[in-house]
Design a protein around this motif. Structure first.
Motif, PDB file in Angstrom:
ATOM      1  N   VAL A  83      57.091  70.875   1.478  1.00  0.00           N
ATOM      2  CA  VAL A  83      55.943  70.292   2.168  1.00  0.00           C
ATOM      3  C   VAL A  83      55.968  68.768   2.072  1.00  0.00           C
ATOM      4  CG1 VAL A  83      54.339  70.286   0.207  1.00  0.00           C
ATOM      5  CG2 VAL A  83      53.461  70.646   2.502  1.00  0.00           C
ATOM      6  N   MET A  84      55.508  68.122   3.135  1.00  0.00           N
ATOM      7  CA  MET A  84      55.392  66.653   3.170  1.00  0.00           C
ATOM      8  C   MET A  84      54.060  66.304   3.820  1.00  0.00           C
ATOM      9  SD  MET A  84      57.979  64.812   1.921  1.00  0.00           S
ATOM     10  CE  MET A  84      58.053  63.299   2.878  1.00  0.00           C
ATOM     11  N   TRP A  85      53.129  65.790   3.018  1.00  0.00           N
ATOM     12  CA  TRP A  85      51.837  65.358   3.528  1.00  0.00           C
ATOM     13  C   TRP A  85      51.765  63.843   3.562  1.00  0.00           C
ATOM     14  CZ3 TRP A  85      50.539  69.363  -0.446  1.00  0.00           C
ATOM     15  CH2 TRP A  85      50.245  70.606   0.143  1.00  0.00           C
ATOM     16  N   PRO A  86      51.101  63.275   4.559  1.00  0.00           N
ATOM     17  CA  PRO A  86      50.972  61.814   4.623  1.00  0.00           C
ATOM     18  C   PRO A  86      50.183  61.277   3.429  1.00  0.00           C
ATOM     19  CG  PRO A  86      49.533  62.881   6.245  1.00  0.00           C
ATOM     20  CD  PRO A  86      50.422  63.942   5.692  1.00  0.00           C
ATOM     21  N   GLY A  87      50.650  60.143   2.931  1.00  0.00           N
ATOM     22  CA  GLY A  87      49.961  59.522   1.806  1.00  0.00           C
ATOM     23  C   GLY A  87      50.316  60.112   0.459  1.00  0.00           C
ATOM     24  N   ARG A  88      51.229  61.076   0.431  1.00  0.00           N
ATOM     25  CA  ARG A  88      51.634  61.706  -0.829  1.00  0.00           C
ATOM     26  C   ARG A  88      53.067  61.306  -1.171  1.00  0.00           C
ATOM     27  NH1 ARG A  88      49.069  66.291  -2.727  1.00  0.00           N
ATOM     28  NH2 ARG A  88      50.610  66.099  -4.390  1.00  0.00           N
ATOM     29  N   SER A  89      53.221  60.097  -1.678  1.00  0.00           N
ATOM     30  CA  SER A  89      54.546  59.595  -2.029  1.00  0.00           C
ATOM     31  C   SER A  89      55.177  60.381  -3.169  1.00  0.00           C
ATOM     32  CB  SER A  89      54.464  58.115  -2.411  1.00  0.00           C
ATOM     33  OG  SER A  89      53.569  57.928  -3.502  1.00  0.00           O
ATOM     34  N   ASP A  90      54.354  61.091  -3.946  1.00  0.00           N
ATOM     35  CA  ASP A  90      54.886  61.877  -5.060  1.00  0.00           C
ATOM     36  C   ASP A  90      55.699  63.077  -4.586  1.00  0.00           C
ATOM     37  OD1 ASP A  90      52.394  62.811  -4.060  1.00  0.00           O
ATOM     38  OD2 ASP A  90      52.148  64.105  -5.795  1.00  0.00           O
ATOM     39  N   LEU A  91      55.538  63.451  -3.325  1.00  0.00           N
ATOM     40  CA  LEU A  91      56.264  64.600  -2.791  1.00  0.00           C
ATOM     41  C   LEU A  91      57.689  64.255  -2.377  1.00  0.00           C
ATOM     42  CD1 LEU A  91      53.502  66.061  -0.435  1.00  0.00           C
ATOM     43  CD2 LEU A  91      54.126  66.916  -2.697  1.00  0.00           C
ATOM     44  N   GLU A  92      57.905  63.024  -1.967  1.00  0.00           N
ATOM     45  CA  GLU A  92      59.169  62.674  -1.328  1.00  0.00           C
ATOM     46  C   GLU A  92      60.379  62.867  -2.245  1.00  0.00           C
ATOM     47  OE1 GLU A  92      61.449  58.836   0.573  1.00  0.00           O
ATOM     48  OE2 GLU A  92      59.286  59.015   0.911  1.00  0.00           O
ATOM     49  N   GLY A  93      60.263  62.455  -3.500  1.00  0.00           N
ATOM     50  CA  GLY A  93      61.395  62.592  -4.420  1.00  0.00           C
ATOM     51  C   GLY A  93      61.853  64.030  -4.551  1.00  0.00           C
ATOM     52  N   HIS A  94      60.919  64.943  -4.671  1.00  0.00           N
ATOM     53  CA  HIS A  94      61.263  66.358  -4.778  1.00  0.00           C
ATOM     54  C   HIS A  94      61.786  66.899  -3.454  1.00  0.00           C
ATOM     55  CE1 HIS A  94      58.352  66.785  -8.428  1.00  0.00           C
ATOM     56  NE2 HIS A  94      59.575  66.506  -8.814  1.00  0.00           N
ATOM     57  N   ALA A  95      61.208  66.432  -2.354  1.00  0.00           N
ATOM     58  CA  ALA A  95      61.673  66.878  -1.039  1.00  0.00           C
ATOM     59  C   ALA A  95      63.113  66.448  -0.801  1.00  0.00           C
ATOM     60  CB  ALA A  95      60.768  66.315   0.059  1.00  0.00           C
ATOM     61  N   ARG A  96      63.473  65.257  -1.261  1.00  0.00           N
ATOM     62  CA  ARG A  96      64.852  64.781  -1.116  1.00  0.00           C
ATOM     63  C   ARG A  96      65.826  65.677  -1.876  1.00  0.00           C
ATOM     64  NH1 ARG A  96      65.272  59.092   0.411  1.00  0.00           N
ATOM     65  NH2 ARG A  96      67.182  58.917  -0.804  1.00  0.00           N
ATOM     66  N   ILE A  97      65.410  66.140  -3.039  1.00  0.00           N
ATOM     67  CA  ILE A  97      66.254  67.057  -3.814  1.00  0.00           C
ATOM     68  C   ILE A  97      66.472  68.345  -3.034  1.00  0.00           C
ATOM     69  CG2 ILE A  97      66.399  68.459  -5.917  1.00  0.00           C
ATOM     70  CD1 ILE A  97      64.676  66.267  -7.284  1.00  0.00           C
ATOM     71  N   PHE A  98      65.392  68.883  -2.483  1.00  0.00           N
ATOM     72  CA  PHE A  98      65.501  70.133  -1.731  1.00  0.00           C
ATOM     73  C   PHE A  98      66.387  69.962  -0.504  1.00  0.00           C
ATOM     74  CE2 PHE A  98      63.960  72.876   1.739  1.00  0.00           C
ATOM     75  CZ  PHE A  98      64.321  74.097   1.201  1.00  0.00           C
TER      76      PHE A  98
END
Length: 219
Positions: A83-98
């Motif tokens: 998942v990627m929600w706007p304004g949630r920079s904490d998600l991006e690092g994990h999303a990049r791993i996936f």
């Protein structure tokens, strides 16, 4: 006589329990319809899981997800979207791993390991130095991992995940979308166990029935 009555009562209770367990999920309760149905692969039924490595609920249900995937029927395609929600920079690092593991074709193989690192061992995999060291310890090709992780196409992949998060109107995780039409979650079902997959299987059965051509009328 009492023994016979007791056995009859036990059987009746068992049948009642079975009836409850097999009851069809109720729309608006165990699942809802997507406002805008999404496309699915031709000739396949599809189940999509929207998740986040940092979500404790996703971690709790992961063993049941893995067990269900192992028994996946041939007519069902399963995929995950971080998942990627706007304004949630904490998600991006994990999303990049996936995204990186997915492009390497090993996302499912290492799903449990990433969840454990994040949720149990509290390893900050969003720090590149920590991540690359962890990747090396897992026996993953670090050079290949880095090339994808820092590659030009990463931005495109993250944008695609964000777009799908919007298209499917996902506001919480884990969320499962069945055949582009229905969404359900452990929160809707009320349990973080295999119950969610009973609901999913029943929705898939409904879709199979809807796809069957009507029987010809007898003349």
């Amino acid at each position: 006589m009492f023994t016979r009555i007791l056995k009859t009562a036990i059987v009746a209770v068992g049948l009642l329990a079975g009836t409850v367990a097999l009851a069809a999920p109720q729309e608006g309760r165990e699942y809802k319809r997507l406002a805008t149905p999404q496309p699915v692969p031709a000739g396949k039924l599809e189940v999509v899981e929207f998740f986040w490595y940092g979500c404790p609920h996703c971690f709790a249900i992961e063993p049941h997800t893995e067990a269900w995937i192992k028994k996946l029927p041939k007519d069902v395609a399963f995929r995950r979207v971080h998942v990627m929600w706007p304004g949630r920079s904490d998600l991006e690092g994990h999303a990049r791993i996936f995204v990186t593991l997915s492009q390497m074709g090993i996302a499912e193989k290492y799903a449990k390991a990433v969840f454990k690192a994040v949720q149990v061992d509290r390893i900050e995999l969003r720090r590149e130095d920590v991540l690359f060291d962890w990747v090396k310890k897992q026996g993953i090709d670090v050079a290949k991992f880095k090339a994808i992780y820092n590659g030009f196409s990463m931005g495109v992949s993250l944008n695609k995940a964000a777009q799908q998060t919007r298209d499917y109107n996902v506001d919480g995780v884990p969320t499962f979308v069945v055949n582009g039409k229905y969404f359900t979650s452990p929160g809707m079902v009320g349990k973080e166990d295999g119950t969610i997959f009973t609901v999913i299987d029943q929705l898939l059965a409904t879709e199979r029935g809807a796809a069957k051509p009507a029987a010809p009328k007898k003349k």
